[in-house]
Design an enzyme around this catalytic site. Structure first.
Site, PDB file in Angstrom:
ATOM      1  N   LYS A 173      47.745  49.279  49.305  1.00  0.00           N
ATOM      2  CA  LYS A 173      48.292  48.148  48.540  1.00  0.00           C
ATOM      3  C   LYS A 173      47.766  48.203  47.124  1.00  0.00           C
ATOM      4  O   LYS A 173      46.642  47.822  46.832  1.00  0.00           O
ATOM      5  CB  LYS A 173      47.849  46.833  49.188  1.00  0.00           C
ATOM      6  N   GLY A 225      37.948  45.776  43.655  1.00  0.00           N
ATOM      7  CA  GLY A 225      38.518  44.694  42.863  1.00  0.00           C
ATOM      8  C   GLY A 225      37.438  43.698  42.518  1.00  0.00           C
ATOM      9  O   GLY A 225      36.256  44.044  42.438  1.00  0.00           O
ATOM     10  N   SER A 226      37.836  42.458  42.309  1.00  0.00           N
ATOM     11  CA  SER A 226      36.880  41.459  41.833  1.00  0.00           C
ATOM     12  C   SER A 226      35.983  40.945  42.960  1.00  0.00           C
ATOM     13  O   SER A 226      36.335  41.009  44.138  1.00  0.00           O
ATOM     14  CB  SER A 226      37.644  40.292  41.214  1.00  0.00           C
ATOM     15  N   THR A 227      34.858  40.402  42.574  1.00  0.00           N
ATOM     16  CA  THR A 227      33.921  39.836  43.544  1.00  0.00           C
ATOM     17  C   THR A 227      34.568  38.650  44.259  1.00  0.00           C
ATOM     18  O   THR A 227      34.376  38.466  45.467  1.00  0.00           O
ATOM     19  CB  THR A 227      32.622  39.425  42.831  1.00  0.00           C
ATOM     20  N   GLY A 230      36.791  39.951  46.871  1.00  0.00           N
ATOM     21  CA  GLY A 230      35.921  40.574  47.868  1.00  0.00           C
ATOM     22  C   GLY A 230      35.393  39.552  48.861  1.00  0.00           C
ATOM     23  O   GLY A 230      35.341  39.800  50.073  1.00  0.00           O
ATOM     24  N   GLU A 247      33.876  47.579  46.760  1.00  0.00           N
ATOM     25  CA  GLU A 247      33.448  47.985  45.411  1.00  0.00           C
ATOM     26  C   GLU A 247      33.900  46.873  44.485  1.00  0.00           C
ATOM     27  O   GLU A 247      35.079  46.764  44.159  1.00  0.00           O
ATOM     28  CB  GLU A 247      34.120  49.304  45.019  1.00  0.00           C
ATOM     29  N   CYS A 281      34.828  49.527  36.085  1.00  0.00           N
ATOM     30  CA  CYS A 281      33.871  48.752  36.884  1.00  0.00           C
ATOM     31  C   CYS A 281      32.441  49.086  36.480  1.00  0.00           C
ATOM     32  O   CYS A 281      31.659  48.203  36.180  1.00  0.00           O
ATOM     33  CB  CYS A 281      34.095  49.007  38.361  1.00  0.00           C
ATOM     34  N   GLU A 379      31.458  39.290  33.180  1.00  0.00           N
ATOM     35  CA  GLU A 379      32.016  40.637  33.037  1.00  0.00           C
ATOM     36  C   GLU A 379      33.185  40.585  32.047  1.00  0.00           C
ATOM     37  O   GLU A 379      34.209  39.967  32.338  1.00  0.00           O
ATOM     38  CB  GLU A 379      32.504  41.133  34.401  1.00  0.00           C
TER      39      GLU A 379
HETATM   40  P1  NAD Z   1      41.473  41.590  41.995  1.00  0.00           P
HETATM   41  O1  NAD Z   1      40.380  41.240  42.934  1.00  0.00           O
HETATM   42  O2  NAD Z   1      42.158  40.504  41.283  1.00  0.00           O
HETATM   43  O3  NAD Z   1      42.610  42.413  42.751  1.00  0.00           O
HETATM   44  C1  NAD Z   1      42.314  43.592  43.481  1.00  0.00           C
HETATM   45  C2  NAD Z   1      43.341  43.791  44.591  1.00  0.00           C
HETATM   46  O4  NAD Z   1      43.180  42.784  45.591  1.00  0.00           O
HETATM   47  C3  NAD Z   1      44.786  43.698  44.126  1.00  0.00           C
HETATM   48  O5  NAD Z   1      45.527  44.726  44.755  1.00  0.00           O
HETATM   49  C4  NAD Z   1      45.213  42.329  44.640  1.00  0.00           C
HETATM   50  O6  NAD Z   1      46.582  42.210  44.880  1.00  0.00           O
HETATM   51  C5  NAD Z   1      44.454  42.244  45.936  1.00  0.00           C
HETATM   52  N1  NAD Z   1      44.263  40.893  46.479  1.00  0.00           N
HETATM   53  C6  NAD Z   1      44.324  39.718  45.829  1.00  0.00           C
HETATM   54  N2  NAD Z   1      44.028  38.691  46.669  1.00  0.00           N
HETATM   55  C7  NAD Z   1      43.762  39.244  47.866  1.00  0.00           C
HETATM   56  C8  NAD Z   1      43.358  38.733  49.129  1.00  0.00           C
HETATM   57  N3  NAD Z   1      43.155  37.420  49.320  1.00  0.00           N
HETATM   58  N4  NAD Z   1      43.141  39.595  50.136  1.00  0.00           N
HETATM   59  C9  NAD Z   1      43.302  40.924  49.949  1.00  0.00           C
HETATM   60  N5  NAD Z   1      43.686  41.477  48.776  1.00  0.00           N
HETATM   61  C10 NAD Z   1      43.903  40.647  47.746  1.00  0.00           C
HETATM   62  O7  NAD Z   1      40.814  42.627  40.981  1.00  0.00           O
HETATM   63  P2  NAD Z   1      41.489  43.267  39.676  1.00  0.00           P
HETATM   64  O8  NAD Z   1      41.598  42.179  38.653  1.00  0.00           O
HETATM   65  O9  NAD Z   1      42.692  44.047  40.044  1.00  0.00           O
HETATM   66  O10 NAD Z   1      40.379  44.334  39.235  1.00  0.00           O
HETATM   67  C11 NAD Z   1      39.364  44.047  38.297  1.00  0.00           C
HETATM   68  C12 NAD Z   1      38.041  43.872  38.982  1.00  0.00           C
HETATM   69  O11 NAD Z   1      37.789  44.965  39.840  1.00  0.00           O
HETATM   70  C13 NAD Z   1      36.877  43.833  38.034  1.00  0.00           C
HETATM   71  O12 NAD Z   1      35.973  42.815  38.409  1.00  0.00           O
HETATM   72  C14 NAD Z   1      36.204  45.179  38.218  1.00  0.00           C
HETATM   73  O13 NAD Z   1      34.833  45.203  37.918  1.00  0.00           O
HETATM   74  C15 NAD Z   1      36.476  45.454  39.636  1.00  0.00           C
HETATM   75  N6  NAD Z   1      36.457  46.893  39.904  1.00  0.00           N
HETATM   76  C16 NAD Z   1      35.427  47.393  40.622  1.00  0.00           C
HETATM   77  C17 NAD Z   1      35.351  48.750  40.845  1.00  0.00           C
HETATM   78  C18 NAD Z   1      34.223  49.334  41.631  1.00  0.00           C
HETATM   79  O14 NAD Z   1      34.268  50.505  41.986  1.00  0.00           O
HETATM   80  N7  NAD Z   1      33.197  48.577  41.921  1.00  0.00           N
HETATM   81  C19 NAD Z   1      36.340  49.597  40.358  1.00  0.00           C
HETATM   82  C20 NAD Z   1      37.383  49.034  39.627  1.00  0.00           C
HETATM   83  C21 NAD Z   1      37.423  47.674  39.416  1.00  0.00           C
END
Ligand code: NAD
Length: 473
Positions: A173, A225-227, A230, A247, A281, A379
């Site tokens: 996804k 994705g975001s904390t 997560g 992550e 990230c 961040e």
């Molecule tokens: P996000 O958390 O908004 O979205 C990430 C993914 O999660 C998307 O595909 C989104 O559709 C999906 N999603 C949203 N709600 C969900 C739910 N309830 N259940 C399951 N999936 C859901 O993050 P973003 O804005 O796309 O990415 C930016 C963030 O990601 C930043 O905080 C960045 O630091 C972090 N990031 C971390 C790493 C790492 O390796 N640690 C790498 C890249 C980005």
């Protein structure tokens, strides 16, 4: 045929008809580049059912055959690398040149090949005549791969490659901001793989990700994705007991020790912070510099920063691009405006680069920032680096460790041993010395504290998508 024309051909294979699709903008110009399909929660259920049905035969193929297919997939990506890089550049915004779109495609195939050939054999724990204990690893089942928009292809490969290698099938996804380039990548891989081993589901509706994470037939969630998201995935796993690799966000600190050479480290500091225009990230997001060389480091960094071209990514020569989306642009603008209100010193940039496009923000260095400033504590995920002065290294270490995030960190010094001693006291998944964010497929990577848990890459990454079985006796 130009590179762009080829990119349109691959795009045409994956995009939806305009009447039913969701328009996806060019990150630099806002112009529509294609239409993403819109999958529903019912589509998620059907994808998981197909992936579950396909899993036993995929696992049954055996490790050697799966490895060979993944190597063929890497060759297929290489053959389409230019078209994928163009699509990625337009959709994500990152330039073709510099450590950006072409670099990301190179990383995809490098990680895929390394993951296809890493060896996770049986681990023998006890080997006596009558007393044998060993651990073997087999597939978990169906893996959900949920990704972000900043490095959408590379991170998709990080999630997909080990999962497939271990005999799992995968439902992937992508972020709603970057679906087309991931769909195109998956299409290229699927030209090589058997049906239903790797299935994409895409949607602008966050319910789709939520359903995927909580689905009863999902055995593992690889999430980047975001904390905040997560945490929701952790809650969802209470129902299906899916294993998790998380992550999450980072707010990496870099500490420059008094003996560092400002001219020698300036370019490394710059790319540590500004790779992918800061939308990384494990980028350097707050820089602590010793008082004795503070001005020299700020000047050296400013000299590097002011000569890096920013602009539309598919125009050659640019190495910095726009923020991927308006929401992220607003975050960066708010944090820089707040720093100005506090009287912090803008050394370079500090304003939107409106002449380049609506979500461009100038490369920005903010000196004399302090702990507690939102630009330091939140961040920023964009091209604005706060620089903080310190005089006692104990204070710098305490500052680095005081936030919830714990993804990466770095120490900069002419004395490697002194740097290692400081690195050992930083609470982060990886601490680099005299560089920041330099990852490698053979070196495990993962966060601690609020940046998540679980390791990716190498044999550790293979174990994370496998079920251990101990045989003893
Ligand atoms: P996000 O958390 O908004 O979205 C990430 C993914 O999660 C998307 O595909 C989104 O559709 C999906 N999603 C949203 N709600 C969900 C739910 N309830 N259940 C399951 N999936 C859901 O993050 P973003 O804005 O796309 O990415 C930016 C963030 O990601 C930043 O905080 C960045 O630091 C972090 N990031 C971390 C790493 C790492 O390796 N640690 C790498 C890249 C980005």
């Amino acid at each position: 045929m130009t590179d762009n024309a080829v990119a349109v051909t691959l795009l045409d294979r994956v995009q939806a008809a305009p009447e039913i699709g969701r328009a996806i903008p060019d990150a630099a110009t806002g112009e529509t580049i294609g239409w993403s399909p819109e999958h529903s929660v019912a589509d998620v259920d059907s994808a998981v059912a197909r992936a579950k049905a396909a899993q036993p035969a995929w696992e049954g193929l055996g490790d050697e055959a799966r490895s060979a297919l993944l190597l063929r997939a890497a060759d297929a990506i290489d053959a389409h690398a230019e078209e994928l890089a163009h699509l990625l550049s337009r959709e994500q915004g990152k330039p073709l040149d510099g450590p950006n779109a072409r670099f990301e495609l190179g990383a995809c195939t490098m990680w895929l090949r390394e993951t296809a050939t890493a060896q996770l054999g049986t681990q023998v724990i006890r080997d006596g005549d009558d007393d044998i204990a060993e651990i073997t690893y087999r597939a978990l089942g169906v893996v959900a791969a949920i990704g972000p928009w900043n490095w959408p292809l590379m991170i998709a490969i990080w999630q997909i490659a080990p999962s497939l290698r271990m005999g799992n099938t995968v439902v992937v996804k992508p972020s709603e901001y970057t679906p087309l380039s991931v769909l195109a990548l998956v299409q290229v891989i699927n030209d090589v793989l058997p049906a239903d081993v790797l299935i994409p589901v895409v949607s602008g509706d966050r319910e789709v990700g939520a359903r995927l994470a909580s689905h009863p037939d999902i055995d593992k969630v690889m999430f980047t994705g975001s904390t905040a998201t997560g945490r929701k995935i952790v809650e969802a796993s209470g129902a299906n007991l899916a294993r998790l690799t998380l992550e999450l966000g980072g707010n990496d600190a870099g500490i420059v020790l008094p003996d560092a050479d400002p001219a020698a480290i300036a370019e490394g500091l710059f790319w540590g912070a500004f790779i992918n225009t800061g939308q990384t990230c494990a980028a350097l997001k707050r820089l602590y510099v010793h008082d004795s060389i503070y001005d020299e480091v700020v000047d050296a960094l400013a000299a590097v920063a002011s000569q890096m071209p920013m602009g539309n990514g598919i125009e050659g020569g640019n190495v910095l691009g726009p923020l991927q989306n308006a929401k992220q642009f607003d975050i960066v603008r708010r944090l820089v405006e707040d720093a100005k209100q506090r009287g912090r010193r803008i050394v370079v940039g500090g304003e939107p680069a409106a002449d380049l496009g609506p979500t461009f923000f100038q490369t920005t260095l903010v000196a004399d920032a302090e702990d507690g400033d939102p630009l330091v504590d939140e961040e920023q995920f964009g091209p604005a680096l706060p620089i903080i002065r310190y005089s006692d290294v104990e204070d710098a270490i305490a500052s680095a460790n005081r936030l919830e995030a714990g993804l990466g960190g770095s120490v900069w010094s002419s004395d490697r041993e002194a740097a290692r001693a400081v690195a050992a006291r930083m609470r982060a998944g990886t601490v680099w010395i005299n560089s920041h964010g330099t990852i490698h497929p053979k070196v495990p990577f993962g966060g601690v504290k609020g940046s998540g848990y679980g390791l990716e890459f190498s044999v550790e990454g293979l174990k994370a998508v496998a079920e251990p079985r101990v045989i003893a006796g």
